[in-house]
Scaffold this motif. Structure first.
Motif, PDB file in Angstrom:
ATOM      1  N   ALA A  86     -68.194  -5.375 -48.221  1.00 58.31           N
ATOM      2  CA  ALA A  86     -69.247  -5.981 -47.408  1.00 58.31           C
ATOM      3  C   ALA A  86     -70.518  -6.174 -48.232  1.00 58.31           C
ATOM      4  CB  ALA A  86     -69.552  -5.102 -46.194  1.00 58.31           C
ATOM      5  N   PHE A  87     -70.887  -5.156 -48.998  1.00 63.46           N
ATOM      6  CA  PHE A  87     -72.087  -5.224 -49.828  1.00 63.46           C
ATOM      7  C   PHE A  87     -71.976  -6.373 -50.833  1.00 63.46           C
ATOM      8  CE2 PHE A  87     -74.571  -3.744 -53.570  1.00 63.46           C
ATOM      9  CZ  PHE A  87     -75.822  -3.698 -52.970  1.00 63.46           C
ATOM     10  N   ASN A  88     -70.821  -6.490 -51.487  1.00 64.09           N
ATOM     11  CA  ASN A  88     -70.633  -7.552 -52.472  1.00 64.09           C
ATOM     12  C   ASN A  88     -70.596  -8.929 -51.823  1.00 64.09           C
ATOM     13  OD1 ASN A  88     -70.190  -6.628 -55.421  1.00 64.09           O
ATOM     14  ND2 ASN A  88     -69.083  -5.103 -54.219  1.00 64.09           N
ATOM     15  N   ASN A  89     -70.037  -9.032 -50.634  1.00 63.24           N
ATOM     16  CA  ASN A  89     -70.052 -10.314 -49.934  1.00 63.24           C
ATOM     17  C   ASN A  89     -71.475 -10.748 -49.626  1.00 63.24           C
ATOM     18  OD1 ASN A  89     -67.523 -11.633 -49.594  1.00 63.24           O
ATOM     19  ND2 ASN A  89     -66.865 -10.056 -48.158  1.00 63.24           N
ATOM     20  N   LYS A  94     -72.195 -14.596 -48.934  1.00 63.46           N
ATOM     21  CA  LYS A  94     -71.179 -14.840 -47.910  1.00 63.46           C
ATOM     22  C   LYS A  94     -71.450 -13.915 -46.724  1.00 63.46           C
ATOM     23  CE  LYS A  94     -67.805 -14.339 -50.954  1.00 63.46           C
ATOM     24  NZ  LYS A  94     -66.470 -14.352 -51.619  1.00 63.46           N
ATOM     25  N   GLY A  95     -72.518 -14.252 -45.987  1.00 61.41           N
ATOM     26  CA  GLY A  95     -72.966 -13.403 -44.895  1.00 61.41           C
ATOM     27  C   GLY A  95     -71.949 -13.225 -43.792  1.00 61.41           C
ATOM     28  N   GLY A  96     -71.228 -14.300 -43.460  1.00 63.72           N
ATOM     29  CA  GLY A  96     -70.234 -14.222 -42.395  1.00 63.72           C
ATOM     30  C   GLY A  96     -69.136 -13.228 -42.728  1.00 63.72           C
ATOM     31  N   GLN A  97     -68.634 -13.282 -43.965  1.00 64.81           N
ATOM     32  CA  GLN A  97     -67.594 -12.346 -44.371  1.00 64.81           C
ATOM     33  C   GLN A  97     -68.146 -10.926 -44.454  1.00 64.81           C
ATOM     34  OE1 GLN A  97     -65.260 -13.420 -47.779  1.00 64.81           O
ATOM     35  NE2 GLN A  97     -64.959 -15.534 -47.110  1.00 64.81           N
ATOM     36  N   GLY A  98     -69.396 -10.811 -44.903  1.00 62.00           N
ATOM     37  CA  GLY A  98     -70.021  -9.488 -44.963  1.00 62.00           C
ATOM     38  C   GLY A  98     -70.123  -8.845 -43.601  1.00 62.00           C
TER      39      GLY A  98
END
Length: 247
Positions: A86-89, A94-98
């Motif tokens: 999540a942090f790397n997204n 890539k906020g949605g994936q995070g």
């Protein structure tokens, strides 16, 4: 605070890079991404020797542990890694994936009983896997020369530094209870090695040169991961693809 094991692994990786440069390990390689092939093949041989001990342990675990247990172990450690994903997204924009990853952690930690059960996937929250090496690639950092390290395996220069950051951020290595920390790290390592057993058969059957096969497969897979499954136009590297449309 870094653990002594993490420090030793970091020191070994850094020392090996320096040694490879100072001793002139560059060779005329068939892959321009692998200028230190002589050094890498030596480390590959070292890793094969280590695996003589590790592989039977993984095979024993794979044979003895029931499928629900292996699934639960994988889910537990996967849930921990979802936090870093999540942090790397978020770092990659890539906020949605995070947010989806954060949702996965909340669902699996609570309803999934500490992550043992992957309830989030059943609810439609897709699992992603992102590391800091991928984040650096997204930021346009060049991958650099390829290296093969004992224990941690193949890495580009960029991914070697990414792995260092991943390891530093790993909550397992930050557990103060040494027996618990070492037990969790060992179980995770054995479970990971067991998950790769089917790949061993594929490599052994398909590869005339096992080293080349693993190197080329790794480089191709990492490029795919960094570009989210999209293939760059032939001849364009990752950095160029961040500056223009090349898909």
């Amino acid at each position: 605070m870094k653990t002594q094991m993490t420090k030793r692994m970091f020191s070994t990786a850094c020392a090996a890079v320096i040694l490879s440069v100072l001793t002139g390990c560059a060779t005329t390689a068939d892959n321009p991404k692998d200028p230190y092939e002589g050094f890498n093949r030596a480390m590959f041989t070292v890793n094969e020797g280590i695996d003589v001990v590790v592989k039977p342990v993984a095979q024993g675990y794979d044979a003895a542990a029931p499928l629900p247990v292996k699934a639960g172990v994988g889910n537990f450690f996967g849930n921990i890694y979802d936090v870093w994903t999540a942090f790397n997204n978020f770092l990659q924009g890539k906020g949605g994936q995070g947010l989806s990853d954060v949702g996965r952690v909340l669902v699996n930690t609570t309803i999934g009983i500490g992550g043992v059960f992957d309830v989030a996937s059943e609810m439609g929250l897709e699992k992603h896997t992102e590391d800091f090496g991928q984040t650096l690639g997204k930021w346009g950092v060049d991958d650099g020369p390829y290296f093969y390290w004992p224990l941690i395996g193949p890495r580009t220069t960029r991914d070697t530094f990414g792995w260092m950051v991943d390891s530093y951020a790993d909550p397992v290595w930050r557990i103060d209870d040494v027996p618990l920390r070492n037990t969790l790290a060992t179980v995770r390592f054995v479970d990971l090695r067991a998950s790769l057993l089917p790949t061993d058969k594929i490599v052994d059957q398909a590869a005339f040169d096992k080293y080349n096969y693993i190197r080329d497969a790794y480089l191709q897979n990492r490029r795919s991961e960094i570009n989210d499954g999209k293939a760059p136009i032939q001849g364009r590297d990752d950095t160029e693809c961040k500056q223009s449309r090349c898909y």
